[in-house]
Design a protein around this motif. Sequence first.
Motif, mmCIF file in Angstrom:
data_model
loop_
_atom_site.group_PDB
_atom_site.id
_atom_site.type_symbol
_atom_site.label_atom_id
_atom_site.label_comp_id
_atom_site.label_asym_id
_atom_site.label_seq_id
_atom_site.Cartn_x
_atom_site.Cartn_y
_atom_site.Cartn_z
ATOM 1 N N UNK A 129 0.834 -1.211 0.000
ATOM 2 C CA UNK A 129 0.000 0.000 0.000
ATOM 3 C C UNK A 129 0.863 1.253 0.000
ATOM 4 N N UNK A 130 1.954 1.243 0.755
ATOM 5 C CA UNK A 130 2.859 2.391 0.781
ATOM 6 C C UNK A 130 3.501 2.643 -0.568
ATOM 7 N N UNK A 131 3.866 1.591 -1.257
ATOM 8 C CA UNK A 131 4.438 1.747 -2.598
ATOM 9 C C UNK A 131 3.406 2.304 -3.577
ATOM 10 N N UNK A 132 2.166 1.831 -3.475
ATOM 11 C CA UNK A 132 1.108 2.371 -4.343
ATOM 12 C C UNK A 132 0.850 3.835 -4.034
ATOM 13 N N UNK A 133 0.825 4.175 -2.759
ATOM 14 C CA UNK A 133 0.609 5.566 -2.342
ATOM 15 C C UNK A 133 1.730 6.449 -2.874
ATOM 16 N N UNK A 134 2.972 5.954 -2.761
ATOM 17 C CA UNK A 134 4.136 6.713 -3.230
ATOM 18 C C UNK A 134 4.095 6.888 -4.748
ATOM 19 N N UNK A 135 3.759 5.810 -5.457
ATOM 20 C CA UNK A 135 3.790 5.855 -6.921
ATOM 21 C C UNK A 135 2.651 6.694 -7.507
ATOM 22 N N UNK A 136 1.466 6.565 -6.984
ATOM 23 C CA UNK A 136 0.300 7.216 -7.578
ATOM 24 C C UNK A 136 -0.137 8.474 -6.837
ATOM 25 N N UNK A 137 0.480 8.781 -5.722
ATOM 26 C CA UNK A 137 0.044 9.917 -4.920
ATOM 27 C C UNK A 137 0.678 11.226 -5.312
ATOM 28 N N UNK A 138 1.376 11.273 -6.402
ATOM 29 C CA UNK A 138 2.047 12.516 -6.816
ATOM 30 C C UNK A 138 1.176 13.358 -7.707
#
Length: 66
Positions: A57-66
């Motif tokens: 979830x953290x990786x998804x947040x990092x990748x798509x949260x920009x």
Amino acid sequence: MGDGSTMALAAAAKWFIPAWFVGAGINMAVGVLKAGYSVAEELPIFLFVFAVPALVAGLLWWKFGR
């Protein structure tokens, strides 16, 4: 870069992490209180149960949260 679906995915991942922490904590509490395991026995399981999905979830947040 971020259309509505990727921003929604990032938001869902951001909210998933604390919710999953609570769920994993409940799982640990059941193991300690009902199954009779010690906290020392349950802690590594809690860390694994929490960390693997939270990392994704953290990786998804990092990748798509920009």
